[in-house]
Design a protein around this motif. Structure first.
Motif, PDB file in Angstrom:
ATOM      1  N   GLN A  76     -16.286  10.484  65.055  1.00 15.25           N
ATOM      2  CA  GLN A  76     -17.541   9.750  65.213  1.00 15.25           C
ATOM      3  C   GLN A  76     -17.270   8.292  65.574  1.00 15.25           C
ATOM      4  OE1 GLN A  76     -19.661  10.243  61.547  1.00 15.25           O
ATOM      5  NE2 GLN A  76     -20.261  12.348  62.005  1.00 15.25           N
ATOM      6  N   GLY A  77     -16.320   7.695  64.892  1.00 13.72           N
ATOM      7  CA  GLY A  77     -15.953   6.312  65.182  1.00 13.72           C
ATOM      8  C   GLY A  77     -15.424   6.160  66.589  1.00 13.72           C
ATOM      9  N   TRP A  78     -14.568   7.106  66.983  1.00 13.22           N
ATOM     10  CA  TRP A  78     -14.009   7.051  68.344  1.00 13.22           C
ATOM     11  C   TRP A  78     -15.112   7.223  69.391  1.00 13.22           C
ATOM     12  CZ3 TRP A  78     -10.807   5.084  71.373  1.00 13.22           C
ATOM     13  CH2 TRP A  78     -10.597   5.586  72.650  1.00 13.22           C
ATOM     14  N   CYS A  79     -16.034   8.127  69.176  1.00 15.09           N
ATOM     15  CA  CYS A  79     -17.142   8.321  70.124  1.00 15.09           C
ATOM     16  C   CYS A  79     -17.977   7.056  70.251  1.00 15.09           C
ATOM     17  CB  CYS A  79     -18.027   9.490  69.684  1.00 15.09           C
ATOM     18  SG  CYS A  79     -17.322  11.104  70.009  1.00 15.09           S
ATOM     19  N   ALA A  80     -18.260   6.413  69.115  1.00 10.03           N
ATOM     20  CA  ALA A  80     -19.046   5.179  69.141  1.00 10.03           C
ATOM     21  C   ALA A  80     -18.292   4.081  69.881  1.00 10.03           C
ATOM     22  CB  ALA A  80     -19.385   4.738  67.720  1.00 10.03           C
ATOM     23  N   LEU A  81     -17.003   3.941  69.616  1.00 10.28           N
ATOM     24  CA  LEU A  81     -16.193   2.926  70.289  1.00 10.28           C
ATOM     25  C   LEU A  81     -16.123   3.191  71.789  1.00 10.28           C
ATOM     26  CD1 LEU A  81     -14.378   0.442  70.055  1.00 10.28           C
ATOM     27  CD2 LEU A  81     -12.468   1.992  69.588  1.00 10.28           C
ATOM     28  N   SER A  82     -15.943   4.442  72.155  1.00 10.12           N
ATOM     29  CA  SER A  82     -15.891   4.818  73.564  1.00 10.12           C
ATOM     30  C   SER A  82     -17.222   4.532  74.257  1.00 10.12           C
ATOM     31  CB  SER A  82     -15.535   6.308  73.680  1.00 10.12           C
ATOM     32  OG  SER A  82     -15.458   6.692  75.020  1.00 10.12           O
ATOM     33  N   LEU A  83     -18.320   4.838  73.579  1.00  5.42           N
ATOM     34  CA  LEU A  83     -19.646   4.560  74.130  1.00  5.42           C
ATOM     35  C   LEU A  83     -19.850   3.058  74.328  1.00  5.42           C
ATOM     36  CD1 LEU A  83     -22.494   5.479  74.975  1.00  5.42           C
ATOM     37  CD2 LEU A  83     -23.117   5.408  72.546  1.00  5.42           C
ATOM     38  N   LEU A  84     -19.485   2.260  73.336  1.00  3.71           N
ATOM     39  CA  LEU A  84     -19.627   0.808  73.439  1.00  3.71           C
ATOM     40  C   LEU A  84     -18.787   0.277  74.598  1.00  3.71           C
ATOM     41  CD1 LEU A  84     -20.703  -1.891  72.391  1.00  3.71           C
ATOM     42  CD2 LEU A  84     -18.736  -1.956  70.822  1.00  3.71           C
ATOM     43  N   HIS A  85     -17.548   0.717  74.685  1.00  2.00           N
ATOM     44  CA  HIS A  85     -16.672   0.278  75.770  1.00  2.00           C
ATOM     45  C   HIS A  85     -17.263   0.631  77.133  1.00  2.00           C
ATOM     46  CE1 HIS A  85     -13.391   0.779  78.696  1.00  2.00           C
ATOM     47  NE2 HIS A  85     -12.946  -0.332  78.153  1.00  2.00           N
ATOM     48  N   GLY A  86     -17.741   1.846  77.264  1.00  2.00           N
ATOM     49  CA  GLY A  86     -18.319   2.286  78.539  1.00  2.00           C
ATOM     50  C   GLY A  86     -19.531   1.459  78.940  1.00  2.00           C
ATOM     51  N   GLN A  87     -20.390   1.179  77.967  1.00  2.00           N
ATOM     52  CA  GLN A  87     -21.580   0.377  78.263  1.00  2.00           C
ATOM     53  C   GLN A  87     -21.209  -1.045  78.674  1.00  2.00           C
ATOM     54  OE1 GLN A  87     -24.144   0.706  74.830  1.00  2.00           O
ATOM     55  NE2 GLN A  87     -24.835   2.749  75.402  1.00  2.00           N
ATOM     56  N   ILE A  88     -20.258  -1.630  77.973  1.00  2.00           N
ATOM     57  CA  ILE A  88     -19.830  -2.996  78.300  1.00  2.00           C
ATOM     58  C   ILE A  88     -19.195  -3.030  79.680  1.00  2.00           C
ATOM     59  CG2 ILE A  88     -18.170  -4.808  77.725  1.00  2.00           C
ATOM     60  CD1 ILE A  88     -18.654  -4.078  74.748  1.00  2.00           C
ATOM     61  N   GLU A  89     -18.263  -2.112  79.926  1.00  2.00           N
ATOM     62  CA  GLU A  89     -17.552  -2.106  81.212  1.00  2.00           C
ATOM     63  C   GLU A  89     -18.517  -1.881  82.367  1.00  2.00           C
ATOM     64  OE1 GLU A  89     -13.221  -0.883  82.334  1.00  2.00           O
ATOM     65  OE2 GLU A  89     -14.455   0.935  82.221  1.00  2.00           O
ATOM     66  N   SER A  90     -19.471  -0.982  82.188  1.00  2.00           N
ATOM     67  CA  SER A  90     -20.446  -0.695  83.238  1.00  2.00           C
ATOM     68  C   SER A  90     -21.290  -1.926  83.558  1.00  2.00           C
ATOM     69  CB  SER A  90     -21.335   0.468  82.804  1.00  2.00           C
ATOM     70  OG  SER A  90     -22.315   0.729  83.762  1.00  2.00           O
ATOM     71  N   ARG A  91     -21.738  -2.622  82.525  1.00  2.00           N
ATOM     72  CA  ARG A  91     -22.566  -3.824  82.722  1.00  2.00           C
ATOM     73  C   ARG A  91     -21.765  -4.910  83.441  1.00  2.00           C
ATOM     74  NH1 ARG A  91     -27.532  -6.297  80.395  1.00  2.00           N
ATOM     75  NH2 ARG A  91     -27.721  -4.189  79.586  1.00  2.00           N
ATOM     76  N   ILE A  92     -20.537  -5.137  82.999  1.00  2.00           N
ATOM     77  CA  ILE A  92     -19.700  -6.172  83.616  1.00  2.00           C
ATOM     78  C   ILE A  92     -19.351  -5.794  85.050  1.00  2.00           C
ATOM     79  CG2 ILE A  92     -17.467  -7.345  83.505  1.00  2.00           C
ATOM     80  CD1 ILE A  92     -17.675  -7.166  80.432  1.00  2.00           C
ATOM     81  N   GLU A  93     -19.034  -4.523  85.275  1.00  2.00           N
ATOM     82  CA  GLU A  93     -18.694  -4.053  86.637  1.00  2.00           C
ATOM     83  C   GLU A  93     -19.826  -4.351  87.611  1.00  2.00           C
ATOM     84  OE1 GLU A  93     -16.350  -2.241  89.589  1.00  2.00           O
ATOM     85  OE2 GLU A  93     -15.736  -2.385  87.504  1.00  2.00           O
ATOM     86  N   ARG A  94     -21.053  -3.987  87.233  1.00  2.00           N
ATOM     87  CA  ARG A  94     -22.207  -4.228  88.115  1.00  2.00           C
ATOM     88  C   ARG A  94     -22.375  -5.715  88.405  1.00  2.00           C
ATOM     89  NH1 ARG A  94     -24.643  -0.443  84.744  1.00  2.00           N
ATOM     90  NH2 ARG A  94     -25.778  -2.107  83.656  1.00  2.00           N
ATOM     91  N   ALA A  95     -22.264  -6.539  87.387  1.00  2.00           N
ATOM     92  CA  ALA A  95     -22.461  -7.977  87.563  1.00  2.00           C
ATOM     93  C   ALA A  95     -21.372  -8.585  88.444  1.00  2.00           C
ATOM     94  CB  ALA A  95     -22.499  -8.668  86.207  1.00  2.00           C
ATOM     95  N   LEU A  96     -20.124  -8.233  88.189  1.00  2.00           N
ATOM     96  CA  LEU A  96     -19.019  -8.796  88.975  1.00  2.00           C
ATOM     97  C   LEU A  96     -19.068  -8.326  90.425  1.00  2.00           C
ATOM     98  CD1 LEU A  96     -16.025  -8.565  86.462  1.00  2.00           C
ATOM     99  CD2 LEU A  96     -17.196 -10.641  87.240  1.00  2.00           C
ATOM    100  N   GLN A  97     -19.371  -7.037  90.634  1.00  2.00           N
ATOM    101  CA  GLN A  97     -19.452  -6.512  92.007  1.00  2.00           C
ATOM    102  C   GLN A  97     -20.587  -7.190  92.774  1.00  2.00           C
ATOM    103  OE1 GLN A  97     -17.754  -4.658  94.011  1.00  2.00           O
ATOM    104  NE2 GLN A  97     -16.283  -3.673  92.676  1.00  2.00           N
ATOM    105  N   THR A  98     -21.741  -7.292  92.130  1.00  4.94           N
ATOM    106  CA  THR A  98     -22.926  -7.849  92.786  1.00  4.94           C
ATOM    107  C   THR A  98     -22.731  -9.310  93.163  1.00  4.94           C
ATOM    108  OG1 THR A  98     -24.370  -6.321  91.614  1.00  4.94           O
ATOM    109  CG2 THR A  98     -25.394  -8.309  92.505  1.00  4.94           C
ATOM    110  N   LYS A  99     -22.222 -10.094  92.245  1.00  7.23           N
ATOM    111  CA  LYS A  99     -22.160 -11.542  92.452  1.00  7.23           C
ATOM    112  C   LYS A  99     -20.864 -12.044  93.069  1.00  7.23           C
ATOM    113  CE  LYS A  99     -25.459 -12.586  88.847  1.00  7.23           C
ATOM    114  NZ  LYS A  99     -25.725 -13.269  87.594  1.00  7.23           N
TER     115      LYS A  99
END
Length: 152
Positions: free
Chosen positions: A13-36
């Protein structure tokens, strides 16, 4: 399956939560860096890691150290370095004391792009953490990330 699914062990459960958090953060940063800035998260990370090197003995990272820092294989890191070198953001040269060694430095253009992109990265990270903090499964991890102090 969510991080609180009873079929998962506490560790899973902890690993799933950590993986989910990482994925959400990376996705948000990826979109922002690519766009700008036309940068991927990996490209930004590589520029950031290399910009923290210093001149002098022990000041340059070996390719394995760089690969570990950006969480890529050595071959993927070499391809990434080549792409950024082709864009004029990095330069490579032979180590003056060991002709087998190759150093990689961030160019002036790479430093300028990194400095432009850093506030975008930081803002996207903050937004991703704020959003994740509203999720009860992720809130404890967000709190841990926000209070984590890594020794320099």
């Amino acid at each position: 399956m969510t991080a609180t699914d009873p079929a998962l062990t506490a560790l899973a459960q902890g690993w799933c939560a950590l993986s989910l958090l990482h994925g959400q953060i990376e996705s948000r940063i990826e979109r922002a860096l690519q766009t700008k800035h036309g940068l991927s998260v990996r490209e930004y990370s590589l520029l950031d890691v290399l910009s923290r090197q210093h001149d002098g003995e022990g000041g340059h990272l070996q390719m394995k150290q760089v690969a570990d820092a950006v969480v890529l294989s050595q071959s993927a890191t070499t391809r990434l370095v080549t792409r950024l070198e082709d864009r004029g953001l990095l330069s490579r040269y032979l180590c003056p004391t060991d002709r087998r060694g190759i150093y990689t430095d961030v160019s002036e253009a790479g430093t300028a792009l990194l400095n432009e992109a850093r506030p975008t990265n930081d803002a996207a990270l903050r937004e991703a953490l704020d959003e994740a903090a509203r999720n009860p499964e992720l809130a404890p991890l967000v709190k841990a990330v926000e209070t984590l102090r890594v020794p320099a």
